[in-house]
Design an enzyme around this catalytic site. Sequence first.
Site, short mmCIF file in Angstrom:
data_model
loop_
_atom_site.label_atom_id
_atom_site.label_comp_id
_atom_site.label_asym_id
_atom_site.label_seq_id
_atom_site.Cartn_x
_atom_site.Cartn_y
_atom_site.Cartn_z
N GLY A 43 -9.53 6.87 7.20
CA GLY A 43 -9.73 5.29 7.73
C GLY A 43 -9.64 4.06 6.68
N CYS A 44 -9.83 4.42 5.66
CA CYS A 44 -9.92 3.35 4.44
C CYS A 44 -8.50 3.35 3.90
CB CYS A 44 -10.68 3.86 3.28
SG CYS A 44 -12.46 3.97 3.74
N THR A 45 -7.72 4.55 3.94
CA THR A 45 -6.24 4.42 3.86
C THR A 45 -5.51 3.83 4.82
OG1 THR A 45 -6.32 6.47 2.40
CG2 THR A 45 -4.09 5.86 3.47
#
Length: 153
Positions: A43-45
């Site tokens: 998700g952070c990517t």
Amino acid sequence: MTDTTAAAAPDFTLPSTDGEVTLSALKGAPVVLFFYPRDDTSGCTKENEAFTALKPEFETLGVKLYGVSKDSMASHEKFMAKKALTVPLISDEGSDMCEAYGVWKEKKMYGKTFMGIERSTFLIDADGRIAREWRKVKVPSHAEEVLEAARAL
């Protein structure tokens, strides 16, 4: 259009992949701070890639963009290089900034309770006030929503 009742954004001075960043030194330009849990996770990517894709549009509006997590500078640099990210990343290893913005929260996953960053974004106006905030962010279309809000400043 500035909401004069908006709270002042907590000031900070922290290292970033673009050198040291002090929020109060950025007055005169709107700033977007997006807090995310950890470098190089799914998700952070996706969130970092979405903001990187829209960075030219934010720059056209004069908006400064920064991603923030507790990861080290070495982790940030590796993450940026691996994923070809262009938005500078701020390292808040001591979590002072995360606590000041109220994003350091108790979280639960797989039955375990732990402290972590609640994915959140803050749009700060040119006067250093929080114009808009998003809590418990869902990544799909979030960067576009932030861009629309920045256009409305």
